[in-house]
Design an enzyme around this catalytic site. Structure first.
Site, PDB file in Angstrom:
ATOM      1  N   GLU A 113     -12.470  14.728  31.369  1.00 30.56           N
ATOM      2  CA  GLU A 113     -13.086  16.016  31.740  1.00 30.56           C
ATOM      3  C   GLU A 113     -12.102  17.172  31.575  1.00 30.56           C
ATOM      4  O   GLU A 113     -12.443  18.233  31.049  1.00 30.56           O
ATOM      5  CB  GLU A 113     -13.611  15.948  33.179  1.00 30.56           C
ATOM      6  CG  GLU A 113     -14.244  17.210  33.707  1.00 30.56           C
ATOM      7  CD  GLU A 113     -15.417  17.750  32.888  1.00 30.56           C
ATOM      8  OE1 GLU A 113     -15.794  18.911  33.108  1.00 30.56           O
ATOM      9  OE2 GLU A 113     -15.900  17.028  31.984  1.00 30.56           O
ATOM     10  N   ARG A 136     -27.518  30.701  26.983  1.00 27.28           N
ATOM     11  CA  ARG A 136     -28.249  29.623  26.316  1.00 27.28           C
ATOM     12  C   ARG A 136     -28.002  29.609  24.819  1.00 27.28           C
ATOM     13  O   ARG A 136     -28.286  28.623  24.159  1.00 27.28           O
ATOM     14  CB  ARG A 136     -29.753  29.765  26.564  1.00 27.28           C
ATOM     15  CG  ARG A 136     -30.166  29.698  28.022  1.00 27.28           C
ATOM     16  CD  ARG A 136     -31.658  29.945  28.166  1.00 27.28           C
ATOM     17  NE  ARG A 136     -32.418  28.944  27.464  1.00 27.28           N
ATOM     18  CZ  ARG A 136     -32.843  27.794  28.016  1.00 27.28           C
ATOM     19  NH1 ARG A 136     -32.526  27.535  29.253  1.00 27.28           N
ATOM     20  NH2 ARG A 136     -33.514  26.916  27.317  1.00 27.28           N
ATOM     21  N   ASN A 175     -37.827  28.204  20.457  1.00 21.85           N
ATOM     22  CA  ASN A 175     -36.662  27.420  20.888  1.00 21.85           C
ATOM     23  C   ASN A 175     -36.993  25.958  20.590  1.00 21.85           C
ATOM     24  O   ASN A 175     -37.988  25.439  21.080  1.00 21.85           O
ATOM     25  CB  ASN A 175     -36.443  27.612  22.394  1.00 21.85           C
ATOM     26  CG  ASN A 175     -35.351  26.696  22.930  1.00 21.85           C
ATOM     27  OD1 ASN A 175     -34.499  26.226  22.182  1.00 21.85           O
ATOM     28  ND2 ASN A 175     -35.418  26.405  24.223  1.00 21.85           N
ATOM     29  N   GLY A 176     -36.204  25.298  19.763  1.00 26.19           N
ATOM     30  CA  GLY A 176     -36.501  23.913  19.403  1.00 26.19           C
ATOM     31  C   GLY A 176     -36.273  23.693  17.916  1.00 26.19           C
ATOM     32  O   GLY A 176     -35.662  24.532  17.235  1.00 26.19           O
ATOM     33  N   TRP A 182     -29.343  30.117  19.284  1.00 28.11           N
ATOM     34  CA  TRP A 182     -28.262  29.168  19.038  1.00 28.11           C
ATOM     35  C   TRP A 182     -28.693  28.413  17.786  1.00 28.11           C
ATOM     36  O   TRP A 182     -29.519  27.510  17.833  1.00 28.11           O
ATOM     37  CB  TRP A 182     -28.111  28.204  20.215  1.00 28.11           C
ATOM     38  CG  TRP A 182     -26.914  27.336  20.125  1.00 28.11           C
ATOM     39  CD1 TRP A 182     -25.605  27.736  20.160  1.00 28.11           C
ATOM     40  CD2 TRP A 182     -26.867  25.903  19.995  1.00 28.11           C
ATOM     41  NE1 TRP A 182     -24.769  26.644  20.065  1.00 28.11           N
ATOM     42  CE2 TRP A 182     -25.509  25.514  19.953  1.00 28.11           C
ATOM     43  CE3 TRP A 182     -27.835  24.916  19.904  1.00 28.11           C
ATOM     44  CZ2 TRP A 182     -25.103  24.190  19.824  1.00 28.11           C
ATOM     45  CZ3 TRP A 182     -27.436  23.582  19.780  1.00 28.11           C
ATOM     46  CH2 TRP A 182     -26.088  23.231  19.743  1.00 28.11           C
ATOM     47  N   GLU A 242     -13.295  22.991  25.168  1.00 32.68           N
ATOM     48  CA  GLU A 242     -14.499  23.848  25.142  1.00 32.68           C
ATOM     49  C   GLU A 242     -14.178  25.337  25.152  1.00 32.68           C
ATOM     50  O   GLU A 242     -14.787  26.124  24.444  1.00 32.68           O
ATOM     51  CB  GLU A 242     -15.339  23.589  26.391  1.00 32.68           C
ATOM     52  CG  GLU A 242     -16.178  22.366  26.404  1.00 32.68           C
ATOM     53  CD  GLU A 242     -17.108  22.401  27.598  1.00 32.68           C
ATOM     54  OE1 GLU A 242     -18.231  22.882  27.443  1.00 32.68           O
ATOM     55  OE2 GLU A 242     -16.685  21.984  28.695  1.00 32.68           O
ATOM     56  N   HIS A 271      -0.870   1.944  23.189  1.00 33.27           N
ATOM     57  CA  HIS A 271      -1.526   1.313  22.034  1.00 33.27           C
ATOM     58  C   HIS A 271      -1.835   2.325  20.935  1.00 33.27           C
ATOM     59  O   HIS A 271      -2.712   2.097  20.105  1.00 33.27           O
ATOM     60  CB  HIS A 271      -2.801   0.593  22.501  1.00 33.27           C
ATOM     61  CG  HIS A 271      -2.527  -0.372  23.608  1.00 33.27           C
ATOM     62  ND1 HIS A 271      -1.918  -1.588  23.423  1.00 33.27           N
ATOM     63  CD2 HIS A 271      -2.725  -0.248  24.953  1.00 33.27           C
ATOM     64  CE1 HIS A 271      -1.772  -2.201  24.596  1.00 33.27           C
ATOM     65  NE2 HIS A 271      -2.244  -1.408  25.535  1.00 33.27           N
ATOM     66  N   LYS A 276     -12.695  20.353  29.105  1.00 37.98           N
ATOM     67  CA  LYS A 276     -12.667  21.758  29.559  1.00 37.98           C
ATOM     68  C   LYS A 276     -11.743  22.582  28.667  1.00 37.98           C
ATOM     69  O   LYS A 276     -12.074  23.669  28.214  1.00 37.98           O
ATOM     70  CB  LYS A 276     -12.216  21.856  31.022  1.00 37.98           C
ATOM     71  CG  LYS A 276     -13.248  21.316  32.005  1.00 37.98           C
ATOM     72  CD  LYS A 276     -14.407  22.208  32.271  1.00 37.98           C
ATOM     73  CE  LYS A 276     -15.640  21.949  31.439  1.00 37.98           C
ATOM     74  NZ  LYS A 276     -16.452  20.804  31.668  1.00 37.98           N
ATOM     75  N   LYS A 287     -25.323  26.297  26.805  1.00 40.72           N
ATOM     76  CA  LYS A 287     -25.256  25.739  28.153  1.00 40.72           C
ATOM     77  C   LYS A 287     -25.925  24.398  28.260  1.00 40.72           C
ATOM     78  O   LYS A 287     -25.426  23.473  28.932  1.00 40.72           O
ATOM     79  CB  LYS A 287     -25.869  26.710  29.157  1.00 40.72           C
ATOM     80  CG  LYS A 287     -25.788  26.243  30.579  1.00 40.72           C
ATOM     81  CD  LYS A 287     -24.353  26.089  31.038  1.00 40.72           C
ATOM     82  CE  LYS A 287     -24.170  25.392  32.350  1.00 40.72           C
ATOM     83  NZ  LYS A 287     -22.832  24.970  32.633  1.00 40.72           N
ATOM     84  N   CYS A 341     -31.923  27.941  22.503  1.00 45.70           N
ATOM     85  CA  CYS A 341     -32.107  29.386  22.500  1.00 45.70           C
ATOM     86  C   CYS A 341     -32.726  29.831  23.815  1.00 45.70           C
ATOM     87  O   CYS A 341     -33.087  29.023  24.659  1.00 45.70           O
ATOM     88  CB  CYS A 341     -33.039  29.764  21.354  1.00 45.70           C
ATOM     89  SG  CYS A 341     -32.574  29.054  19.785  1.00 45.70           S
TER      90      CYS A 341
END
Ligand code: AGP
Length: 617
Positions: free
Chosen positions: A491, A27, A100-101, A74, A498, A514, A495, A612, A2
């Protein structure tokens, strides 16, 4: 994770807190809220959804007062609703706090408090803090906060205020970032926030709190105190804290005319790669030097094994780093998912160097993994972007990537800067071992060419646009690469996942036979990263296997590779030193994901369910 912002001063707090929240929205953005002391008591406004929803509420029900706290969320405990949004209050409504936590023992505390008669209004873990403070309150807020926090297991960045001890904000930190902003204009105004973005519009003078510290902000100034000192029962002595000066300026956290921060950050890469190299390359000696590693010099000469630990995109950078360090510096490297490493019983022999890679420098799993390795005797180095962040402050030495603030949740410029720094660290270690000065100079020259080469890749908009327009409605993608371009495939897939919510997988190209090859048909776009390097021919045969099964191939390859006839779409990048090629091949993948997400009308900068940097487990 957050975002918290708090203010005490002479001006009306509401507009300052709202601006701070907007800068922290990346955030966490599933609900937001604000509380001020209005002279009569505590007034709270909160709303599920983006900050714009809260803004609408404040438009019709404004808050007036010059002491206030605010929060953008968040969610971890309690679904994102208006009721579960922060700030939370105690039974009387006189105490309000933003957190936050995660409070890990919130269930036990909640039951205990309910037995004492406290009424809970939300499903959040955070609300227990408000009631704990209420239970301990005897007139002094910081004393009550300290008493409450001694009962808590978990992490917190916290801002608290109360109408029963007004004209004051108490903040505390344990495992989640929190800093103070001290006004430079002599007004005595004070801010507290989860990161500098929220205070940069008002001051560059910041104080980073460490774990176990609490600060009291009043109109007469601030005091920072050790939480543990309270256990003696006497009010603790204030502690001296260093005031840092933030170099970033405001326009670095603005969109600068781009439609999204992610696009701006993709186009910043020629400059951010230049900044990552600035003052660190020694052309004549064919090597690299880092001020932040001087104190590690002895260990770097004796290092026999490297463990690189990280999460997400930073973990992909670690995988590329493994190829670089083993190939050029001939040092054995293991790459570890931080979240797994921290709970595994790792073997850390002598002369082990652990490298923690993190853009934010606050990712909880990476921080814990680094601490675990240090606890077992490893020397800890950080590759971090955010100056003054916890990982940067707790490692034995490290390298800042100097990518500037990265606001887009999907990491782009930080990744290429991490690879650039890893290449320079490899160069430095290799030159201290067996790399010749000639080879060193060639690598330095190749590094210096990178920004210009990235510019030419960024000019490939049209062909990438065409590919995006053809495939934006597809629901599955496969990304393939070999060698150090296998992590690039991972990556590229990340992307796309996300920001466009399309299912995508990255695989070592040879691994396809395979299993994943079963997925191949005319509906499966396959992105193949095939620069003209030492494994190029192998990738070409994988491409032929895909074409044989009717797959659609989008190839990222070197200019003049002659692959046109074998693939459906070709995006070419300049050739460079094999070790540096991933820095160029990843950029078309960033742009492709961006363009597909825009075509799918996704929220590119703030994709659903993401944040983030993840400061909770
Ligand atoms: C990448 O685009 C994501 N934002 C995420 O995977 C990120 O890389 C991960 O959370 C690690 O963050 P860090 O580099 O700040 O530690």
């Amino acid at each position: 994770m957050c975002g918290i912002v708090a203010f005490i001063g002479s001006r009306d707090a509401e507009p300052l807190l709202l601006e701070g929240l907007r800068r922290l929205e990346y955030r966490g953005y599933d609900s937001a809220g604000m509380a001020v002391l209005n002279g009569k008591g505590v007034e709270v406004r909160k709303r599920a959804g983006r900050i714009s929803e809260l803004e609408n509420v404040l438009g019709t029900q404004p808050l007036h007062g010059s002491v206030g706290i605010a929060h953008t969320r968040w969610a971890t405990h309690g679904v994102p609703t208006t009721r579960n949004a922060h700030p939370h209050t105690d039974c009387s409504g006189d105490i309000a706090l933003a957190h936050n936590g995660i409070i890990e023992n919130n269930d036990v505390l909640r039951t205990k408090l309910q037995e004492l008669g406290h009424q809970f209004r939300t499903e959040t873990d955070t609300e227990v803090l408000a009631h704990l403070i209420e239970e301990a309150f005897e007139g002094n807020l910081e004393k009550a906060v300290a008493a409450a926090l001694t009962q808590v297991d978990g992490t917190y960045g916290l801002a608290v205020m109360s109408s029963r001890d007004p004209e004051k904000i108490v903040v505390a930190r344990n495992g989640a970032p929190l800093l103070l902003g001290v006004a430079e204009n002599g007004t005595g105004e004070l801010f507290a926030a989860s990161d500098v973005a929220a205070v940069l519009g008002h001051t560059r003078k910041v104080i980073y709190l460490d774990d176990g510290e609490l600060a009291v902000l009043t109109r007469d100034g601030y005091q920072t105190l050790e939480l543990a000192a309270w256990e003696t029962g006497n009010p603790p002595e204030p502690i001296e804290k260093e005031i840092s000066h933030v170099a970033w300026n405001l326009d670095r956290i603005e969109r600068g005319g781009y439609s999204h921060f992610m696009l701006k950050e993709i186009f910043e890469q020629p400059q951010t790669i230049r900044d990552a190299m600035r003052g660190r390359l020694l052309e004549s000696e064919g090597t690299a030097r880092f001020g932040g590693l001087m104190q590690l010099s002895g260990s770097l000469d004796t290092v026999e094994r490297i463990i690189i630990t990280a999460c997400g995109t930073s973990w992909h950078a670690a995988l590329v780093g493994e190829y670089m360090l083993e190939e050029c510096a001939r040092i054995p490297v293991e790459v570890e998912y931080a979240s797994e490493f921290r709970y595994r019983n790792p073997i850390i022999p002598d002369n082990t160097l652990v490298i923690a890679i993190s853009q934010s420098g606050e990712t909880a799993d990476t921080l814990a993994a680094m601490r675990e390795a240090k606890r077992r005797g490893a020397v800890a180095m950080g590759i971090v972007n955010v100056v003054g962040s916890t990982i940067a402050r707790e490692t034995d030495g490290g390298v800042y990537t100097h990518s500037g603030p990265e606001i887009g949740v999907a990491s782009t410029k930080a990744f290429t800067s991490q690879l650039t720094v890893l290449a320079m660290i490899t160069l430095m270690l290799a030159r201290r071992r067996r790399m010749s000065i000639d080879d060193g100079r060639k690598l330095v020259a190749a590094l210096q060419e990178l920004p210009g080469q990235v510019e030419s890749v960024l000019e490939q908009q049209a062909v990438i646009d065409e590919v995006a327009r053809e495939y934006w409605q597809h629901t599955n993608f496969l990304y393939l690469g070999r060698g150090s371009n296998f992590p690039v495939a991972l990556e590229g897939a990340l992307k796309l996942k996300e920001i466009s919510y399309i299912h995508a997988e990255g695989y070592p190209a040879a691994e396809m036979k395979h299993g994943p090859i079963a997925l191949i048909d005319e509906n499966m776009p396959v992105v193949c990263i095939a620069p003209a390097d030492s494994v190029y021919k192998k990738v070409v045969s994988n491409i032929e296997e895909i074409k044989t099964r009717g797959g659609r191939v989008i190839a990222i390859t070197s200019e003049g590779s002659g692959l046109e006839s074998k693939v459906d779409h070709l995006i070419s990048v300049p050739s460079t030193h094999e070790m540096l090629q991933p820095i160029l091949t990843v950029i078309p993948l960033q742009i492709l994901a961006y363009k597909i997400a825009v075509l799918r009308e996704c929220d590119v900068d703030q994709p659903r369910n993401l944040a983030k940097s993840v400061t909770v487990e």
